[in-house]
Design an enzyme around this catalytic site. Structure first.
Site, PDB file in Angstrom:
ATOM      1  N   LYS A   4       0.693  -1.064   0.017  1.00  0.00           N
ATOM      2  CA  LYS A   4       0.253   0.256   0.314  1.00  0.00           C
ATOM      3  C   LYS A   4       1.278   1.031   0.004  1.00  0.00           C
ATOM      4  O   LYS A   4       1.131   2.462  -1.062  1.00  0.00           O
ATOM      5  CB  LYS A   4      -0.901  -0.142   1.061  1.00  0.00           C
ATOM      6  CG  LYS A   4      -2.176  -0.773   1.106  1.00  0.00           C
ATOM      7  CD  LYS A   4      -2.670  -1.351   2.109  1.00  0.00           C
ATOM      8  CE  LYS A   4      -3.567  -3.037   2.099  1.00  0.00           C
ATOM      9  NZ  LYS A   4      -4.426  -2.769   2.934  1.00  0.00           N
ATOM     10  N   GLN A  10      -5.103  -1.892   9.497  1.00  0.00           N
ATOM     11  CA  GLN A  10      -4.652  -2.901   9.016  1.00  0.00           C
ATOM     12  C   GLN A  10      -4.642  -4.008   9.561  1.00  0.00           C
ATOM     13  O   GLN A  10      -4.737  -4.437  10.920  1.00  0.00           O
ATOM     14  CB  GLN A  10      -2.823  -3.298   8.616  1.00  0.00           C
ATOM     15  CG  GLN A  10      -2.912  -4.496   7.976  1.00  0.00           C
ATOM     16  CD  GLN A  10      -3.837  -4.595   6.024  1.00  0.00           C
ATOM     17  OE1 GLN A  10      -3.793  -3.411   6.106  1.00  0.00           O
ATOM     18  NE2 GLN A  10      -4.283  -6.073   5.581  1.00  0.00           N
ATOM     19  N   ASP A  69     -11.147   2.035   3.373  1.00  0.00           N
ATOM     20  CA  ASP A  69     -11.288   0.936   3.624  1.00  0.00           C
ATOM     21  C   ASP A  69     -13.329   0.285   3.571  1.00  0.00           C
ATOM     22  O   ASP A  69     -13.516  -0.679   2.700  1.00  0.00           O
ATOM     23  CB  ASP A  69     -11.114   0.517   4.952  1.00  0.00           C
ATOM     24  CG  ASP A  69     -10.164  -0.693   4.731  1.00  0.00           C
ATOM     25  OD1 ASP A  69      -9.215  -0.531   3.556  1.00  0.00           O
ATOM     26  OD2 ASP A  69      -8.791  -0.427   5.930  1.00  0.00           O
TER      27      ASP A  69
HETATM   28  N1  GUN Z   1      -7.026  -7.115   6.189  1.00  0.00           N
HETATM   29  C1  GUN Z   1      -7.393  -8.368   5.052  1.00  0.00           C
HETATM   30  N2  GUN Z   1      -7.535  -7.341   4.326  1.00  0.00           N
HETATM   31  C2  GUN Z   1      -7.912  -6.243   4.444  1.00  0.00           C
HETATM   32  C3  GUN Z   1      -8.266  -4.988   3.966  1.00  0.00           C
HETATM   33  O1  GUN Z   1      -9.062  -5.216   3.398  1.00  0.00           O
HETATM   34  N3  GUN Z   1      -8.476  -3.332   4.542  1.00  0.00           N
HETATM   35  C4  GUN Z   1      -7.680  -3.893   5.998  1.00  0.00           C
HETATM   36  N4  GUN Z   1      -8.072  -2.567   6.463  1.00  0.00           N
HETATM   37  N5  GUN Z   1      -7.252  -5.137   6.774  1.00  0.00           N
HETATM   38  C5  GUN Z   1      -6.665  -6.600   6.027  1.00  0.00           C
END
Ligand code: GUN
Length: 293
Positions: free
Chosen positions: A53, A97, A120
């Site tokens: 990211k 995350q 998200d």
């Molecule tokens: N963990 C696995 N997929 C995601 C996601 O799309 N966003 C976040 N914040 N954590 C994750």
């Protein structure tokens, strides 16, 4: 017959290139789109996702205000960081995350993020908006799946889409998106309580595997000519790799490629789209917060 491979990496790149162009236009107006990615602890998969990211943010020309906190961080400390970022007008998006360490209540953390900064799309306000078709942030992975289908020119209207998995992050929101007026598929969700899953998946024109388990979808379950989208990311031991593991999805890729019309690889299918849609959401957040949308 051999399935056409959906190149998620290439499609994600085209989405990210579009985002980068718009970011550069915004920057010329003095607006600097900015995302804060919060990582708590050292979960290896999470560390790798967050690195991806951050790389994408840099490539899009966006400001990265990421914070890496130790595993021992308390819920109160995390909530107070979120509060600070909520009130910081230079930060457009906040992403925590997941998964979080067990001593932190994920629900409370997600609820603490301002819906306007929830890129998200996990906050109940955004989930609710998705449900009733109002504008809001769409969750990145399900949105990425829909964009993949769209960019590949795959017909979805009137098709039967069977989703395997009912998570809040993928299965449930994807079911809503796929059954929206715009996408117009008929949707079935299969999960661990489903009886005769093979029979149900066999009826699908579009199969989406999002169960989080290796070999959830096998060749005998796939109707010849079906489109197979694999959201799974599983690490399996592989002594030939330097890391000691390799990534596989939730579907049996090789045998299914012989019967499907289209298939997404793992890695290089849905994964890159998740990051691309996150960049798009961060751009959208910056535009909205600056009165441009
Ligand atoms: N963990 C696995 N997929 C995601 C996601 O799309 N966003 C976040 N914040 N954590 C994750």
């Amino acid at each position: 017959m051999s399935a056409q491979i959906i190149d998620g990496k290439a499609i994600a790149k085209s989405v990210r290139d579009d985002v980068a162009k718009k970011v550069s236009e915004l920057k010329s107006k003095g607006i600097n789109p900015c995302l804060a990615v919060i990582l708590v602890g050292e979960n290896p998969a999470s560390v790798s996702y967050v690195t991806g990211k951050q790389k994408a943010l840099a490539e899009a020309g966006m400001t990265d205000r990421s914070v890496h906190l130790p595993e021992s961080t308390t819920e109160e400390e995390l909530l107070s960081l979120i509060e600070k970022l909520n009130n910081d007008t230079s930060v457009n998006g906040i992403l925590v995350q997941l998964p979080l360490p067990k001593h932190i209540n994920e629900d409370r953390v997600i609820m603490a993020i301002k819906p306007e900064k929830d890129v998200d799309g996990f906050h109940p306000v955004n989930v609710g908006n998705l449900m009733i078709g109002r504008p809001g942030f769409l969750p990145c992975t399900p949105h990425g799946v829909v964009v993949l289908l769209e960019k590949m020119g795959i017909e979805t209207s009137g098709k039967h889409c069977v989703i395997v998995g009912r998570s809040n992050i993928v299965g449930k929101p994807l079911a809503i998106l796929m059954s929206s007026k715009k996408v117009n598929s008929t949707v079935t969700i299969c999960h661990t309580g489903t009886k005769n899953m093979a029979e149900i998946v066999k009826q699908a024109d579009i199969v989406v595997a999002a169960a989080g388990h290796v070999s959830t979808v096998t060749r005998d379950m796939v109707k010849p000519g079906a489109v197979v989208i694999d959201v799974g990311v599983n690490r399996i031991p592989d002594s030939t790799k330097k890391s000691g593991f390799r990534l596989v999805g939730d579907v049996e890729y090789e045998p299914i490629s012989e019967v499907a019309s289209f298939i997404t690889p793992v890695p290089g299918g849905v994964g890159p789209m998740t990051i691309a849609m996150l960049m798009a959401n961060t751009l959208e957040a910056a535009e909205k917060q600056n009165g441009l949308l």
